[in-house]
Design an enzyme around this catalytic site. Structure first.
Site, PDB file in Angstrom:
ATOM      1  CG  PHE A  43      -0.193  -8.897  -3.511  1.00  0.00           C
ATOM      2  CD1 PHE A  43       0.172  -9.602  -2.361  1.00  0.00           C
ATOM      3  CD2 PHE A  43       0.479  -7.716  -3.814  1.00  0.00           C
ATOM      4  CE1 PHE A  43       1.189  -9.128  -1.535  1.00  0.00           C
ATOM      5  CE2 PHE A  43       1.496  -7.242  -2.979  1.00  0.00           C
ATOM      6  CZ  PHE A  43       1.848  -7.952  -1.847  1.00  0.00           C
ATOM      7  CG  ASP A  51      -4.094  -2.800  -6.290  1.00  0.00           C
ATOM      8  OD1 ASP A  51      -3.229  -2.185  -6.958  1.00  0.00           O
ATOM      9  OD2 ASP A  51      -3.814  -3.496  -5.299  1.00  0.00           O
ATOM     10  CE  LYS A  54       4.837  -4.207  -7.695  1.00  0.00           C
ATOM     11  NZ  LYS A  54       3.579  -4.652  -7.122  1.00  0.00           N
TER      12      LYS A  54
HETATM   13  C1  LIG Z   1       3.074  -4.658  -5.650  1.00  0.00           C
HETATM   14  C2  LIG Z   1       1.605  -4.488  -5.446  1.00  0.00           C
HETATM   15  C3  LIG Z   1       1.084  -3.852  -4.310  1.00  0.00           C
HETATM   16  C4  LIG Z   1       1.977  -3.407  -3.159  1.00  0.00           C
HETATM   17  O1  LIG Z   1       2.814  -2.372  -3.532  1.00  0.00           O
HETATM   18  P1  LIG Z   1       3.996  -1.919  -2.503  1.00  0.00           P
HETATM   19  O2  LIG Z   1       4.591  -0.728  -3.175  1.00  0.00           O
HETATM   20  O3  LIG Z   1       4.920  -3.072  -2.369  1.00  0.00           O
HETATM   21  O4  LIG Z   1       3.329  -1.581  -1.226  1.00  0.00           O
HETATM   22  C5  LIG Z   1      -0.275  -3.657  -4.229  1.00  0.00           C
HETATM   23  N1  LIG Z   1      -1.094  -4.065  -5.207  1.00  0.00           N
HETATM   24  C6  LIG Z   1      -0.652  -4.678  -6.319  1.00  0.00           C
HETATM   25  C7  LIG Z   1      -1.614  -5.090  -7.377  1.00  0.00           C
HETATM   26  C8  LIG Z   1       0.717  -4.919  -6.468  1.00  0.00           C
HETATM   27  O5  LIG Z   1       1.172  -5.558  -7.559  1.00  0.00           O
END
Ligand SMILES: *Cc1c(COP(=O)(O)O)cnc(C)c1O
Length: 402
Positions: free
Chosen positions: A140, A225, A254
Site C-alpha cells: 500500500f 516506503d 503518519k
Molecule cells: C498510510 C500509508 C500511505 C499513505 O499515506 P497518506 O498520508 O494517507 O497519503 C502510504 N504508504 C504506507 C506504507 C502507508 O501506511
C-alpha cells in the site's frame, strides 16, 4: 467551536449525512478529545486507543511537547512558501538526517505525496529509458494515481483505469520474481519493509538484503516506503535500521509530526540533486508549523528514551498475545515488529473490532482477517496489559460463541 461541546454524536453525524462526501466507512461515534493513550467521545466515554490516529499518533494523543511547539509557532509564523528559507525547516531536515543515513530531505504533507516524490526522483535520477518501478502484491503506497498504481492490490484500482504506465508487481518476499521482472527499462524497486495495510507482513530474512543486491547489480534505486514503519514504530528510528539494509530513498509521513500533517522523502546527498529545481514542489511542504511539530516529535523520542520503551512494550505484547495464540483456535499467528502488531485470524476480524469498541478498546482490522494494533510508545505496562487482557477476553468469548 467549543470543544467541551454538549453536541451529541448523533447531532454531529447528522451534518455528515448532508454535507460530507461519504467515501469513508465510519464508526457511529464522534470523538472530541484525546490525551496520551485515551480518547473521549461526545457522550463522555473514554477509550483506550491501540490504533491512535491510524498510526500517526505514535506519541499518543496531543503529546505535550508537540502541542507546545505548535502553539508557539502558530503565533509567530504559520506559513511562507518555499521561495524563502525558514529556520525550522532546516533544523527538521538536520534532525531527520542525523537519525538516518545522513542525506537530504524533501518535505510534503502526506504519505502518498512523499511516494510521488520518490517515483519522480527515481525516473529523474536514472537514465531516460529507465522508468519502470517494481512494487509488491499486498503493498500500500497511497491514493493519488501514481501511488494507487504502485499499490498492487486490485481492489484499489477498480473503476480508475487507465492507471499510470510503468509499474510491475512481484509477490512480496519473492526475490526470483523481482529478478525476472527487471529489464533495461527498470528504474527502481519500491517496497514497504513491513507491509502495514497488507496485514503486518514481515518479510523473510533474505528478502530486503536480496533487494539491495538486485538494485546494486542492475543500477536501480531502492525505495523504502516507511510511512507506517518509520520514526520509531519498530523500536528503531527506521525499519531499514531494524533490518540493517540501507535503501537509497525513504518516505515518511503518519507519525513523523506527532499527529500533525507532514511528510518527508529522504535520500542521499549524491542522489538528491536529481530532483532539480522546478521539477517538484509542495506548497505547504515543510511549513514552520509542521517542521516544529516534526522536531518536537524526534526530540521527545530521544528525551524520553522512547525507542527503548517501544522495545519493552513490544515484548509485553509479544508475550501476552503469543500466549493468546496458544489458547485460542481463531488466532493463527501473531506477528510483532516493535509496536507494529498483527493477529492473523481464521475468522473475519470486523466483529472483534466492534466488540472491543463496546468494551472501550480501539483496534483495527485489515485484509478482513488481520487484527492490527499500532499502539503508542507512551503506554504504561499496566495499560498495555489491560488492553491485551481485554482483547484476549473478547477473542476467547468470540471463540466460544462460534
Ligand atoms: C498510510 C500509508 C500511505 C499513505 O499515506 P497518506 O498520508 O494517507 O497519503 C502510504 N504508504 C504506507 C506504507 C502507508 O501506511
Amino acid at each position: 467551536m467549543d470543544t467541551t461541546t454538549s453536541t451529541s454524536s448523533e447531532q454531529i453525524i447528522e451534518q455528515f449525512q448532508q454535507y460530507v462526501i461519504p467515501n469513508y466507512g465510519r464508526y457511529p461515534v464522534a470523538l472530541v478529545r484525546g490525551e496520551g493513550p485515551f480518547v473521549w467521545d461526545a457522550e463522555g466515554n473514554r477509550y483506550l486507543d491501540f490504533f491512535p490516529g491510524w498510526g500517526c499518533n505514535l506519541l499518543g494523543h496531543c503529546p505535550p511537547a508537540v502541542v507546545e511547539a505548535v502553539q508557539d509557532q502558530v503565533a509567530k509564523l504559520i506559513h511562507v512558501p518555499n521561495t524563502w528559507y525558514t529556520e525550522a525547516q532546516g533544523l527538521w531536515a538536520k534532525a531527520l538526517s542525523e537519525r538516518s543515513f545522513g542525506g537530504q530531505a524533501f518535505f510534503c504533507n502526506s504519505g502518498t505525496e512523499a511516494n510521488e516524490a520518490a517515483i519522480k526522483l527515481a525516473r529523474l535520477h536514472t537514465p531516460a529509458k529507465q522508468y519502470k518501478i517494481i512494487t509488491f502484491s499486498g503493498g500500500f503506497h497511497g491514493r493519488t494515481l501514481g501511488s494507487t498504481t504502485a499499490t498492487a492490490q486490485p481492489k484499489y484500482h477498480e473503476g480508475l483505469g487507465p492507471l499510470m504506465a510503468g509499474f510491475a508487481y512481484a509477490p512480496f518476499g519473492d526475490l526470483a520474481a523481482v529478478e525476472a521482472l527487471i529489464d533495461d527499462e527498470t528504474a527502481a524497486i519500491m517496497v514497504e519493509p513491513i507491509q502495514g495495510e497488507g496485514g503486518v507482513v514481515i518479510p523473510p530474512a533474505d528478502f530486503l538484503p536480496g533487494l539491495r543486491k538486485l538494485a546494486d547489480d542492475h543500477g536501480l534505486l531502492l525505495i523504502f516506503d516507511e510511512v507506517q514503519t518509520g520514526c520509531g514504530r519498530t523500536g528503531e528510528w527506521f525499519a531499514y535500521q531494524y533490518f540493517n539494509v540501507q535503501p537509497d530513498v525513504i518516505t515518511l509521513a503518519k507519525s513523523v509530526c506527532g499527529g500533525i500533517a507532514g511528510a518527508a522523502m529522504l535520500t542521499t546527498a549524491e542522489i538528491a540533486p536529481s530532483l532539480r529545481p522546478g521539477m517538484h514542489a509542495a506548497t505547504f511542504g515543510g511549513n514552520p508549523v509542521a517542521a516544529r511539530a516534526g522536531i518536537a516529535t524526534l526530540e521527545t523520542i530521544d528525551r524520553e528514551n522512547l525507542l527503548e520503551r517501544a522495545k519493552e512494550l513490544s515484548r509485553i505484547f509479544q508475550e501476552r498475545l503469543g500466549q493468546l495464540a496458544g489458547e485460542s483456535d481463531i488466532v493463527e499467528e501473531v506477528r510483532v515488529a516493535g509496536l507494529m502488531i498483527g493477529l492473523q485470524l481464521s475468522v473475519e476480524g470486523g466483529p472483534i473490532v466492534k466488540a472491543c469498541m463496546e468494551r472501550r478498546l480501539l483496534i483495527n482490522c485489515t485484509q478482513g482477517t488481520v487484527l492490527r494494533l499500532l499502539p503508542p510508545m507512551i503506554l504504561s505496562d499496566e495499560q498495555a496489559i489491560e488492553g491485551c487482557d481485554l482483547l484476549a477476553d473478547v477473542i476467547k468469548n468470540h471463540n466460544h460463541a462460534e
